[in-house]
Design a protein around this motif. Structure first.
Motif, short mmCIF file in Angstrom:
data_model
loop_
_atom_site.label_atom_id
_atom_site.label_comp_id
_atom_site.label_asym_id
_atom_site.label_seq_id
_atom_site.Cartn_x
_atom_site.Cartn_y
_atom_site.Cartn_z
N TRP A 130 0.83 -1.20 0.00
CA TRP A 130 0.00 0.00 0.00
C TRP A 130 0.86 1.26 0.00
N ILE A 131 1.95 1.24 0.75
CA ILE A 131 2.84 2.40 0.80
C ILE A 131 3.42 2.69 -0.57
N VAL A 132 4.07 1.69 -1.16
CA VAL A 132 4.77 1.92 -2.43
C VAL A 132 3.77 2.03 -3.59
N LEU A 170 2.02 5.52 -3.74
CA LEU A 170 2.92 6.60 -4.17
C LEU A 170 3.07 6.63 -5.68
N HIS A 171 3.35 5.47 -6.28
CA HIS A 171 3.57 5.43 -7.73
C HIS A 171 2.26 5.68 -8.50
N TRP A 172 1.16 5.10 -8.00
CA TRP A 172 -0.13 5.28 -8.67
C TRP A 172 -0.54 6.75 -8.73
N SER A 173 -0.20 7.52 -7.71
CA SER A 173 -0.62 8.92 -7.66
C SER A 173 -0.16 9.70 -8.89
N PHE A 174 0.95 9.27 -9.51
CA PHE A 174 1.45 9.94 -10.71
C PHE A 174 0.90 9.29 -11.98
N ASP A 175 0.49 8.03 -11.91
CA ASP A 175 -0.10 7.34 -13.07
C ASP A 175 -1.56 7.75 -13.26
#
Length: 337
Positions: A301-303, A306-311
């Motif tokens: 959930w942490i990682v 974070l990455h999804w927020s930009f995708d």
């Protein structure tokens, strides 16, 4: 110099992606499940333009696939349907007053308690019945109860948020952090870690201070980083339910100063997660194996978030990958009141 001239026009994001060194993984069924779940939500919520296009840019299925990378297709689908439902519910509730929010809570909690027999004409309730009737087929009793309880906490916290919005109130930092841990919707997502892995941890494990501290650290990272990523869109519509706004008001910080403080809080929550992982007790071989699966789920959930927020296009439109590299946010103009 006038306040208009001195107002900031941009800010720089903290480098949270670099701060987080956990491996990013994606479920192999990601795209098939994500697209099917999107069709389900568009139909169930009866979304029309421009909301349907905005929803398609969300890419909640990709978030789900990063957070539950080992789930089989049927369990991933339930998780994805819930995630799409939750984001849509969050958008609906932004427009509800206290009474409307409370009515939606009554409907959805009723559907969670008895997804087969509960009767409702509300679209939110019908969708709840649909995905939760599939959840209860394999969800263990402990994880099912945790899911329903934390969804109730979500609705009650959103009622508080609606009340603050109606009265133009900005809470103090401590109050904000408490209510934000529930409005984030992270807690039921953590119950889905158990569901997706087909485990059901004992209450004594879930109530242990170290487990609760790791959940809190995960929730804080997801939530506080989201406050940074969503700030630009929220400030343009005068929304004050955001830690950056709270810090600017409470500590007299400028925008960049408040962003930097929240960034440091986020880094601290990742460090807290790691520290607590080293403090995990043992409950015996079998339970420890399930605990390890659950902790990995929190890490995903942490990682993943974070990455999804930009995708996703929810925060940065189609500029997400550029923003991820450059970390510069140009402020949107405020909408007329």
């Amino acid at each position: 110099m006038s306040s208009t001239e001195s107002a900031p026009t941009k800010f720089i994001l903290p480098d949270l992606v670099t701060d987080c060194t956990f491996p990013l993984r994606l479920n192999s069924d990601c795209y098939d499940v994500a697209r099917a779940s999107e069709k389900w939500l568009l139909s169930g919520a009866r979304l029309v333009e421009p909301r349907s296009s905005k929803f398609m840019g969300l890419k909640a299925g990709e978030l789900t696939a990063a957070c539950y990378p080992d789930a089989d297709a049927s369990h991933l689908r339930v998780c994805s349907d819930f995630m799409n439902w939750l984001f849509n519910m969050d958008d609906w509730l932004d427009e509800f007053d206290v009474e409307g929010t409370w009515g939606m809570r009554e409907c959805c909690i009723g559907a969670f308690r008895d997804p087969l027999q509960f009767e409702t004409e509300k679209l939110g309730g019908k969708m709840t019945k649909c995905f939760f009737s599939r959840f209860v087929k394999t969800g263990g009793p402990g994880c099912t109860e945790r899911f329903i309880h934390t969804m109730d906490l979500f609705f009650k916290a959103v009622v508080l948020q609606a009340n603050d919005r109606a009265n133009g109130l900005v809470p103090d930092l401590e109050s904000y952090i408490t209510v934000r841990r529930d409005t984030s919707g992270c807690k039921p997502c953590f119950a889905l870690i158990e569901y997706a892995a087909r485990i059901d941890l004992p209450d004594e494990v879930m109530q242990h201070p170290v487990i609760q501290s790791m959940e809190e650290a995960t929730n804080d990272l997801v939530t506080w980083s989201n406050d940074i990523f969503s700030y630009n869109v929220e400030q343009s519509r005068h929304d004050t339910h955001n830690m950056i706004v709270v810090l600017m008001r409470e500590r007299g910080l400028d925008l960049q100063g408040a962003v930097d403080v929240v960034g440091n809080f986020c880094k601290g929550s990742i460090d807290r997660f790691q520290t607590e992982r080293d403090n995990l007790p043992s409950w015996g071989e079998e339970i420890d194996r399930d605990v390890a699966i659950y902790i990995d789920g929190l890490q995903n959930w942490i990682v993943g978030s974070l990455h999804w927020s930009f995708d996703s296009e929810r925060y940065f439109g189609k500029e997400g990958l550029d923003v991820k590299q450059q970390r510069i946010i140009n402020l949107l103009p405020k909408r007329p009141l």
